[in-house]
Design a protein around this motif. Structure first.
Motif, PDB file in Angstrom:
ATOM      1  N   GLY A  41       0.793  -1.228   0.000  1.00 29.02           N
ATOM      2  CA  GLY A  41       0.000   0.000   0.000  1.00 29.02           C
ATOM      3  C   GLY A  41       0.823   1.274   0.000  1.00 29.02           C
ATOM      4  N   LEU A  42       2.146   1.158   0.178  1.00 24.91           N
ATOM      5  CA  LEU A  42       2.993   2.348   0.213  1.00 24.91           C
ATOM      6  C   LEU A  42       3.470   2.665  -1.203  1.00 24.91           C
ATOM      7  CD1 LEU A  42       5.178   1.716   3.393  1.00 24.91           C
ATOM      8  CD2 LEU A  42       3.027   2.943   3.198  1.00 24.91           C
ATOM      9  N   SER A  43       2.861   3.661  -1.815  1.00 23.93           N
ATOM     10  CA  SER A  43       3.176   3.983  -3.210  1.00 23.93           C
ATOM     11  C   SER A  43       3.856   5.339  -3.371  1.00 23.93           C
ATOM     12  CB  SER A  43       1.896   3.965  -4.057  1.00 23.93           C
ATOM     13  OG  SER A  43       0.930   4.863  -3.516  1.00 23.93           O
ATOM     14  N   ARG A  44       3.823   6.184  -2.337  1.00 22.86           N
ATOM     15  CA  ARG A  44       4.399   7.520  -2.425  1.00 22.86           C
ATOM     16  C   ARG A  44       5.624   7.634  -1.518  1.00 22.86           C
ATOM     17  NH1 ARG A  44      -0.580   8.626  -0.703  1.00 22.86           N
ATOM     18  NH2 ARG A  44       0.305   9.767   1.072  1.00 22.86           N
ATOM     19  N   ALA A  45       6.601   8.405  -1.974  1.00 23.96           N
ATOM     20  CA  ALA A  45       7.793   8.643  -1.165  1.00 23.96           C
ATOM     21  C   ALA A  45       7.413   9.306   0.154  1.00 23.96           C
ATOM     22  CB  ALA A  45       8.777   9.522  -1.933  1.00 23.96           C
ATOM     23  N   GLY A  46       7.935   8.780   1.257  1.00 22.95           N
ATOM     24  CA  GLY A  46       7.640   9.328   2.570  1.00 22.95           C
ATOM     25  C   GLY A  46       6.406   8.769   3.224  1.00 22.95           C
ATOM     26  N   GLN A  47       5.617   7.976   2.504  1.00 22.28           N
ATOM     27  CA  GLN A  47       4.411   7.375   3.083  1.00 22.28           C
ATOM     28  C   GLN A  47       4.810   6.327   4.124  1.00 22.28           C
ATOM     29  OE1 GLN A  47       1.787   5.793   0.119  1.00 22.28           O
ATOM     30  NE2 GLN A  47       0.118   5.392   1.538  1.00 22.28           N
ATOM     31  N   MET A  48       4.093   6.274   5.248  1.00 19.22           N
ATOM     32  CA  MET A  48       4.460   5.395   6.359  1.00 19.22           C
ATOM     33  C   MET A  48       3.304   4.482   6.747  1.00 19.22           C
ATOM     34  SD  MET A  48       6.424   8.110   8.841  1.00 19.22           S
ATOM     35  CE  MET A  48       7.538   9.336   8.148  1.00 19.22           C
ATOM     36  N   VAL A  49       3.670   3.392   7.395  1.00 18.53           N
ATOM     37  CA  VAL A  49       2.686   2.454   7.917  1.00 18.53           C
ATOM     38  C   VAL A  49       3.324   1.712   9.089  1.00 18.53           C
ATOM     39  CG1 VAL A  49       3.355   0.481   6.459  1.00 18.53           C
ATOM     40  CG2 VAL A  49       0.987   0.702   7.247  1.00 18.53           C
ATOM     41  N   GLN A  50       2.498   1.193   9.982  1.00 19.08           N
ATOM     42  CA  GLN A  50       2.990   0.362  11.075  1.00 19.08           C
ATOM     43  C   GLN A  50       1.970  -0.723  11.370  1.00 19.08           C
ATOM     44  OE1 GLN A  50       3.303   2.354  14.882  1.00 19.08           O
ATOM     45  NE2 GLN A  50       1.457   3.561  14.542  1.00 19.08           N
ATOM     46  N   TRP A  51       2.441  -1.845  11.911  1.00 20.07           N
ATOM     47  CA  TRP A  51       1.529  -2.912  12.306  1.00 20.07           C
ATOM     48  C   TRP A  51       2.167  -3.730  13.427  1.00 20.07           C
ATOM     49  CZ3 TRP A  51       4.096  -2.906   7.591  1.00 20.07           C
ATOM     50  CH2 TRP A  51       5.015  -3.930   7.379  1.00 20.07           C
ATOM     51  N   PRO A  52       1.329  -4.304  14.312  1.00 19.99           N
ATOM     52  CA  PRO A  52       1.862  -5.070  15.438  1.00 19.99           C
ATOM     53  C   PRO A  52       2.369  -6.439  15.003  1.00 19.99           C
ATOM     54  CG  PRO A  52      -0.530  -5.125  15.457  1.00 19.99           C
ATOM     55  CD  PRO A  52      -0.137  -4.193  14.350  1.00 19.99           C
ATOM     56  N   VAL A  53       3.428  -6.904  15.641  1.00 18.15           N
ATOM     57  CA  VAL A  53       3.976  -8.229  15.364  1.00 18.15           C
ATOM     58  C   VAL A  53       4.427  -8.865  16.670  1.00 18.15           C
ATOM     59  CG1 VAL A  53       4.742  -7.679  13.010  1.00 18.15           C
ATOM     60  CG2 VAL A  53       6.298  -7.324  14.944  1.00 18.15           C
ATOM     61  N   VAL A  54       4.673 -10.162  16.615  1.00 20.16           N
ATOM     62  CA  VAL A  54       5.199 -10.917  17.741  1.00 20.16           C
ATOM     63  C   VAL A  54       6.401 -11.705  17.255  1.00 20.16           C
ATOM     64  CG1 VAL A  54       4.743 -12.692  19.474  1.00 20.16           C
ATOM     65  CG2 VAL A  54       2.918 -11.109  18.805  1.00 20.16           C
ATOM     66  N   LEU A  55       7.510 -11.643  18.003  1.00 17.14           N
ATOM     67  CA  LEU A  55       8.700 -12.435  17.707  1.00 17.14           C
ATOM     68  C   LEU A  55       8.805 -13.551  18.730  1.00 17.14           C
ATOM     69  CD1 LEU A  55      11.365  -9.644  16.983  1.00 17.14           C
ATOM     70  CD2 LEU A  55       9.661 -10.624  15.441  1.00 17.14           C
ATOM     71  N   HIS A  56       9.035 -14.769  18.269  1.00 18.61           N
ATOM     72  CA  HIS A  56       9.155 -15.925  19.160  1.00 18.61           C
ATOM     73  C   HIS A  56      10.632 -16.253  19.344  1.00 18.61           C
ATOM     74  CE1 HIS A  56       4.873 -16.377  19.092  1.00 18.61           C
ATOM     75  NE2 HIS A  56       4.840 -16.602  17.785  1.00 18.61           N
ATOM     76  N   GLY A  57      11.158 -15.926  20.540  1.00 17.68           N
ATOM     77  CA  GLY A  57      12.550 -16.172  20.848  1.00 17.68           C
ATOM     78  C   GLY A  57      12.780 -17.547  21.441  1.00 17.68           C
ATOM     79  N   PRO A  58      14.027 -17.851  21.790  1.00 20.81           N
ATOM     80  CA  PRO A  58      14.346 -19.168  22.366  1.00 20.81           C
ATOM     81  C   PRO A  58      13.636 -19.446  23.675  1.00 20.81           C
ATOM     82  CG  PRO A  58      16.347 -18.029  21.645  1.00 20.81           C
ATOM     83  CD  PRO A  58      15.235 -17.028  21.566  1.00 20.81           C
ATOM     84  N   ARG A  59      13.391 -18.378  24.485  1.00 20.22           N
ATOM     85  CA  ARG A  59      12.783 -18.592  25.806  1.00 20.22           C
ATOM     86  C   ARG A  59      11.427 -17.927  25.973  1.00 20.22           C
ATOM     87  NH1 ARG A  59      18.066 -17.608  26.226  1.00 20.22           N
ATOM     88  NH2 ARG A  59      17.676 -15.375  26.456  1.00 20.22           N
ATOM     89  N   SER A  60      11.136 -16.907  25.188  1.00 23.60           N
ATOM     90  CA  SER A  60       9.874 -16.183  25.357  1.00 23.60           C
ATOM     91  C   SER A  60       9.528 -15.466  24.060  1.00 23.60           C
ATOM     92  CB  SER A  60       9.983 -15.168  26.507  1.00 23.60           C
ATOM     93  OG  SER A  60      10.944 -14.177  26.199  1.00 23.60           O
ATOM     94  N   SER A  61       8.390 -14.818  24.058  1.00 30.25           N
ATOM     95  CA  SER A  61       7.949 -14.047  22.898  1.00 30.25           C
ATOM     96  C   SER A  61       8.007 -12.552  23.232  1.00 30.25           C
ATOM     97  CB  SER A  61       6.513 -14.421  22.517  1.00 30.25           C
ATOM     98  OG  SER A  61       6.444 -15.780  22.123  1.00 30.25           O
ATOM     99  N   SER A  62       8.318 -11.744  22.216  1.00 30.17           N
ATOM    100  CA  SER A  62       8.407 -10.296  22.385  1.00 30.17           C
ATOM    101  C   SER A  62       7.403  -9.629  21.451  1.00 30.17           C
ATOM    102  CB  SER A  62       9.826  -9.797  22.058  1.00 30.17           C
ATOM    103  OG  SER A  62      10.778 -10.397  22.905  1.00 30.17           O
ATOM    104  N   SER A  63       6.532  -8.840  22.029  1.00 32.48           N
ATOM    105  CA  SER A  63       5.571  -8.081  21.228  1.00 32.48           C
ATOM    106  C   SER A  63       6.182  -6.752  20.822  1.00 32.48           C
ATOM    107  CB  SER A  63       4.281  -7.849  22.015  1.00 32.48           C
ATOM    108  OG  SER A  63       3.659  -9.075  22.333  1.00 32.48           O
ATOM    109  N   GLY A  64       5.872  -6.315  19.614  1.00 34.44           N
ATOM    110  CA  GLY A  64       6.387  -5.046  19.132  1.00 34.44           C
ATOM    111  C   GLY A  64       5.626  -4.623  17.890  1.00 34.44           C
ATOM    112  N   ARG A  65       6.274  -3.827  17.074  1.00 31.35           N
ATOM    113  CA  ARG A  65       5.638  -3.388  15.830  1.00 31.35           C
ATOM    114  C   ARG A  65       6.703  -3.110  14.783  1.00 31.35           C
ATOM    115  NH1 ARG A  65       4.423   2.974  17.119  1.00 31.35           N
ATOM    116  NH2 ARG A  65       5.711   3.086  18.988  1.00 31.35           N
TER     117      ARG A  65
END
Length: 258
Positions: A118-142
């Protein structure tokens, strides 16, 4: 201006390789950390460049709760991010698309190229939440993303093609597509995507610090034949540089107070 992050201590971390020229030259990796905005070095470590535990990793960094650590794509590993996050600090790291594996809060694998369509113009921004699954726990971020300018995209594609040509490899279409964007991951929940990306831009300060170390302090001029003396020589040069920087700061403070 990054208003929400101003109250949190910020550090920028990077690594550089120091090598004496010549076939027998010794080679070392320096992990270096600067406080912002003071540019005071608060940590460094010297290791070899070969062997387990000698790569760029946030695991080797001492961490203080509530601080923000800025790092380049070389530090984009789930284990390192998990290590920092478990100690109560936040990470803001450039995404390495080859190693970045993220999931949506619902558990589905995140495809970066699909999210960026969806990013078609220079400087256009977007963000979305994600989860990373590490060796011992999960880390929420974006993930925070911004489309580059047309000129920046052409330069990024040129660098990729030159690198592929040297290695006699073919650049994948997905790699060329992702190169059109600035992509960062952060565990920090405060601040808009624009503020997070602005904060990441400060990371270039540590690249200037490395250039000063290598040019002014001649950091690469090390003994070639004895690893132990090379290491001592390198520590000595770093000590002199940090002592000089301390003297400059003290002199400046005395001058301002007078």
């Amino acid at each position: 201006m990054v208003k929400q992050t101003a109250l949190a201590p910020v550090r920028v971390v990077d690594g550089t390789v120091v090598k004496e020229s010549g076939r027998t030259g010794s080679q070392w990796r320096i992990l270096y950390s600067l406080q912002l905005p003071s540019l005071v070095c608060d940590f460094f470590a010297v290791t070899g460049t070969i062997g387990e535990g000698n790569g760029e990793s946030l695991n080797r960094l001492p961490v203080v709760p509530h601080e923000i650590i800025l790092a380049d794509a070389g530090f984009c590993s789930v284990a390192g991010i998990e290590c920092v996050h478990q100690r109560g600090a936040d990470v803001l790291v450039r995404i390495n698309p080859q190693s970045f594996v993220a999931f949506s809060p619902q558990g589905a694998r995140v495809a970066l190229t699909v999210r960026l369509q969806g990013l078609s113009r220079a400087g256009q921004m977007v963000q979305w939440p994600v989860v990373l699954h590490g060796p011992r726990s999960s880390s929420s971020g974006r993930v925070c993303a911004m489309r580059k300018s047309d000129l920046a995209i052409r330069l990024a594609h040129r660098r990729l093609r030159l690198r592929s040509s040297k290695k006699q490899m073919r650049t994948r279409p997905e790699t060329l597509e992702i190169a059109k964007y600035v992509l960062v991951f952060t565990t920090r929940s405060v601040g808009s995507a624009e503020e997070i990306l602005q904060l990441y831009r400060i990371r270039w300060q540590i690249e200037l610090a490395f250039k000063r170390l290598k040019s002014l302090a001649q950091l690469g001029h090390l003994p070639k034949h004895d690893g132990q003396s090379s290491r001592a020589w390198l520590f000595g040069k770093l000590f002199v540089v940090l002592l000089a920087q301390k003297a400059i700061r003290v002199g400046r403070d005395i001058s301002l107070s007078g």
